[in-house]
Design a protein around this motif. Structure first.
Motif, PDB file in Angstrom:
ATOM      1  N   ARG A 103       0.860  -1.180   0.000  1.00 25.38           N
ATOM      2  CA  ARG A 103       0.000   0.000   0.000  1.00 25.38           C
ATOM      3  C   ARG A 103       0.900   1.234   0.000  1.00 25.38           C
ATOM      4  O   ARG A 103       1.943   1.236   0.654  1.00 25.38           O
ATOM      5  CB  ARG A 103      -0.886  -0.026   1.248  1.00 25.38           C
ATOM      6  CG  ARG A 103      -2.039   0.946   1.183  1.00 25.38           C
ATOM      7  CD  ARG A 103      -3.065   0.705   2.281  1.00 25.38           C
ATOM      8  NE  ARG A 103      -2.475   0.708   3.606  1.00 25.38           N
ATOM      9  CZ  ARG A 103      -2.420  -0.351   4.400  1.00 25.38           C
ATOM     10  NH1 ARG A 103      -2.916  -1.521   4.017  1.00 25.38           N
ATOM     11  NH2 ARG A 103      -1.867  -0.276   5.594  1.00 25.38           N
ATOM     12  N   CYS A 118       3.027   2.951   2.676  1.00 25.39           N
ATOM     13  CA  CYS A 118       2.363   3.158   3.961  1.00 25.39           C
ATOM     14  C   CYS A 118       3.038   2.239   4.977  1.00 25.39           C
ATOM     15  O   CYS A 118       3.032   1.025   4.806  1.00 25.39           O
ATOM     16  CB  CYS A 118       0.885   2.804   3.855  1.00 25.39           C
ATOM     17  SG  CYS A 118       0.112   2.574   5.471  1.00 25.39           S
ATOM     18  N   CYS A 162       0.704   9.421   7.092  1.00 21.93           N
ATOM     19  CA  CYS A 162      -0.008   8.697   6.073  1.00 21.93           C
ATOM     20  C   CYS A 162      -1.519   8.820   6.325  1.00 21.93           C
ATOM     21  O   CYS A 162      -1.990   8.643   7.447  1.00 21.93           O
ATOM     22  CB  CYS A 162       0.435   7.234   6.090  1.00 21.93           C
ATOM     23  SG  CYS A 162      -0.278   6.286   4.740  1.00 21.93           S
ATOM     24  N   CYS A 164      -3.792   7.215   4.130  1.00 20.11           N
ATOM     25  CA  CYS A 164      -4.389   6.248   3.210  1.00 20.11           C
ATOM     26  C   CYS A 164      -5.712   5.750   3.812  1.00 20.11           C
ATOM     27  O   CYS A 164      -6.041   6.055   4.962  1.00 20.11           O
ATOM     28  CB  CYS A 164      -3.438   5.083   2.980  1.00 20.11           C
ATOM     29  SG  CYS A 164      -3.260   4.024   4.429  1.00 20.11           S
ATOM     30  N   HIS A 167      -5.295   3.834   7.078  1.00 18.01           N
ATOM     31  CA  HIS A 167      -4.973   4.747   8.185  1.00 18.01           C
ATOM     32  C   HIS A 167      -6.205   5.535   8.625  1.00 18.01           C
ATOM     33  O   HIS A 167      -6.447   5.705   9.819  1.00 18.01           O
ATOM     34  CB  HIS A 167      -3.841   5.701   7.769  1.00 18.01           C
ATOM     35  CG  HIS A 167      -2.493   5.290   8.288  1.00 18.01           C
ATOM     36  ND1 HIS A 167      -1.510   4.763   7.487  1.00 18.01           N
ATOM     37  CD2 HIS A 167      -1.980   5.318   9.543  1.00 18.01           C
ATOM     38  CE1 HIS A 167      -0.446   4.491   8.231  1.00 18.01           C
ATOM     39  NE2 HIS A 167      -0.700   4.822   9.485  1.00 18.01           N
TER      40      HIS A 167
HETATM   41 ZN   LIG Z   1      -1.263   4.452   5.428  1.00 21.11          ZN
END
Ligand SMILES: [Zn+2]
Length: 676
Positions: A103, A118, A162, A164, A167
């Protein structure tokens, strides 16, 4: 690991298949000529980096290391590993390999990286652990984790990550919310008091990296229990904004072994030595103070963008000498291109390394820099970003604490400092900057004022008032004045005393100065006013540097541009003389260097001896050392100059000043050992 007391660890780049045969020979010659103790072999480095490398590619570097290892051993030199990427420094136009399903990192604006990953991705965590386990088969001395093991600085991402989807899920679960990325970022940065989102962000950042670190630690130590896992770190004020808890992270890497950190040294490219020292004191020494005391430290001597066009041999030596107060186990050395050119003997760095080594060994064996430190306490808290009140609430940079200003300013003015991570101190001079007070409980602040003399800048003064504790410094209110708006143009001495041979001395306060505060005091009887601000029409504006109740100095400057900003105008002989006078009136159990701009002192004590390491960061040689000694009484001083043999002098103190008749040339140093 080192045959010498001080370890040179050389970061070695060669390009297998291109120049490895010739370079292996060069390396052996360089080891001899530069007195190298340990070689950290680069794998998949910088210009030659092909992204997150696969096992086949790693094999090429493992073969190179395997070939070098016995040759190094013959020279009593150890092998270490400098695998060059973890999360990945930057995309640089590269992508993940087809079979790499990591990722990728997502930034504050929702932009996804192409190569930077990530750190919470378990596939990547496993990939890293496997990679390091294969290095461990060689039983290297240290396997290094590069400084891209962080959330910030991953080009082309804005600040870093991060944020993403995974997260975001984690943050929302912990918050019991359904924030979008924009909403969450807004909450983290929200102006005024910190939100729960801020707390969750900082906690999660630290947890995720500690978990990734523990995976690597386990993998390495299953194969090679004695190998140390070392972390390369960056500037601590930036790490604070990603929740770094130094002890936890380093323990996660170290396991049962000693913790190892490559502290960032500023100055990849040569600049003025005094400016370098400012950054050294505000970044490297700060980092050292946050690390557990017994951490093995190998700071970063790096030359970028390479050759003596970037850095001279002379400055390289200066960095080695001036780094000693970090109490280093050694230093990592990265001097040549990372493109496969290899070692360039023509530059001559090997000679300066060889020449400087005996002094570094000698100083290390004396063990003076691990002893109890003396100086003004610069108060810092590694969790500062948890407590900061942001102003605009727009940028991640607003989470960077501004606590280290005095650590840059005071040594430049000849006043030794020591970082202090524990507010429970007594009988000290404590320098407070930024919003440090926010990280303390009310009773702790009260005790700090009761038991110590406090120096605080404008931001700290404002913070104290906002906390409702202005009375501790006898302050009722304060008002900011912006620089260059006509309110004030210079500071003028108003206590009828002479400084630097000038009666009614003035110190300028425009253009390269800073904003200042006008303070209203509760009781003017207990106020000792040293200076006042005036405008260009010579009209009194408001009071400046003021000591209240003999307990606190209001240093009225603040609102600096960034965490490492020291307005040039503040470095000034009159201001130096005033500060030294105020500090020496309080109490003084450490000497201060009079005059001599940028002759910077580092002070330790042990068993009736006082050690003063003087670093000359000026371009002028210093002839005759003048020390303000206060009531200290020493009979003798032994001097170890960096450029000469040691000698002993009698220590004559008159009017609390000791003049020692010897020189410290520009960019050289001397250790002074005082005995009774
Ligand atoms: Zn992340």
């Amino acid at each position: 690991m080192s045959k010498d007391a001080f370890c040179y660890t050389f970061r070695f780049c060669c390009d297998p298949g291109f120049n490895d045969k010739a370079e292996s020979e060069s390396l052996l010659r360089f080891i001899e000529e530069a007195a190298i103790d340990d070689v950290a072999v680069f794998a998949n480095v910088e210009e030659l980096n092909t992204g997150h490398m696969d096992e086949a590619e790693q094999l090429i570097f493992l073969d190179l290391m395997r070939e070098l290892q016995p040759k190094l051993a013959k020279l009593d030199v150890t092998l270490s590993v400098n695998h060059w990427h973890s999360i990945m420094h930057a995309d640089l136009g590269k992508q993940l390999r087809k079979d790499q399903h990591f990722r990728r990192m997502v930034d504050v604006d929702g932009q996804e990286a192409a190569l930077c990953v990530c750190p919470m991705d378990e596939t990547w965590q496993q990939y890293m652990a496997d990679m390091y386990a294969r290095y461990a088969v060689l039983h290297p001395e240290i396997v290094w984790i590069e400084d891209d093991f962080r959330y910030h600085n991953h080009e082309p991402l804005h600040w870093g990550g991060c944020f993403c989807e995974e997260h975001m899920k984690l943050y929302n679960e912990r918050l019991n919310e359904t924030f979008s990325r924009e909403e969450f970022v807004r909450e983290v940065l929200k102006s005024g008091a910190p939100t729960k989102s801020r707390y969750i962000w900082l906690e999660a950042c630290n947890e995720v990296l500690c978990k990734a670190a523990a995976g690597i630690e386990k993998a390495v130590h299953q194969v090679s229990p004695a190998t140390r896992v070392g972390l390369m770190s960056s500037a601590p004020h930036i790490h604070a904004a990603e929740g770094r808890r130094w002890h936890q992270l380093l323990t996660s890497f170290a396991g049962e072994n000693r913790m190892v950190d490559r502290i960032h040294l500023p100055g990849y490219t040569e600049g003025a030595a005094w400016n370098y020292l400012q950054n050294f004191n505000m970044v490297s020494m700060y980092c050292r103070a946050l690390l557990p005391k017994d951490t093995l430290v190998y700071p970063e001597l790096e030359n970028y963008p390479y050759s003596r066009f970037a850095k001279s041999c002379r400055f390289t030596r200066f960095q080695l000498l001036s780094g000693l107060p970090l109490n280093m186990a050694g230093i990592t050395i990265d001097l040549f291109d990372l493109n496969g050119n290899g070692i360039v003997f023509e530059e001559g760095y090997q000679h300066i390394l060889q020449k400087t080594k005996p002094y570094l060994n000698k100083m290390s064996s004396l063990e003076v820099f691990c002893k109890e430190k003396k100086g003004v306490c610069v108060m810092v808290n590694e969790t500062a970003s948890y407590f900061l009140h942001t102003k605009k609430g727009k940028d991640m940079e607003e989470l960077y604490p501004q606590e280290v200003f005095f650590a840059g300013l005071l040594p430049a003015m000849g006043i030794p400092v020591k970082y202090c991570t524990d507010s429970n101190i007594q009988g000290e001079v404590a320098a407070v900057c930024g919003q440090y007070f926010r990280s303390m409980k009310k009773e702790q602040i009260q005790q700090l004022f009761e038991n110590n003399f406090i120096i605080m800048n404008a931001d700290a003064t404002e913070t104290l008032l906002e906390l409702g504790l202005g009375h501790l410094a006898g302050i009722e209110s304060c008002t900011w004045h912006r620089q260059n708006m006509g309110d004030y143009a210079y500071e003028q001495v108003v206590n009828q005393r002479e400084y630097c041979g000038i009666r009614t001395a003035r110190a300028s306060a425009v253009i390269s100065c800073s904003d200042v505060i006008e303070v209203k005091y509760m009781n003017t009887e207990n106020v000792d006013t040293y200076t006042a601000f005036y405008d260009s029409y010579r009209r009194f504006a408001f009071s400046g540097q003021v000591v209240v109740n003999d307990r606190a100095l209001i240093y009225p400057f603040g609102n600096f541009n960034h965490s490492l900003d020291i307005p040039q105008m503040l470095l000034n002989s009159v201001r130096q003389a005033i500060l030294q006078e105020i500090i020496s009136k309080v109490r003084i159990d450490f000497p201060m260097v009079e005059k001599s701009p940028y002759l910077e002192p580092y002070c330790t004590v042990s068993e009736g001896k006082l050690y003063l390491y003087l670093v000359n960061g000026a371009s002028d040689d210093v002839t005759g050392i003048r020390l303000k000694t206060g009531k200290m009484n020493f009979q003798k001083v032994t001097v170890h100059p960096s450029d000469n043999d040691e000698f002993t002098l009698e220590c004559r103190i008159e009017d609390e000043v000791c003049v020692l008749p010897f020189d410290i040339p520009a960019l050289e140093t001397a250790l002074l050992t005082f005995t009774e």
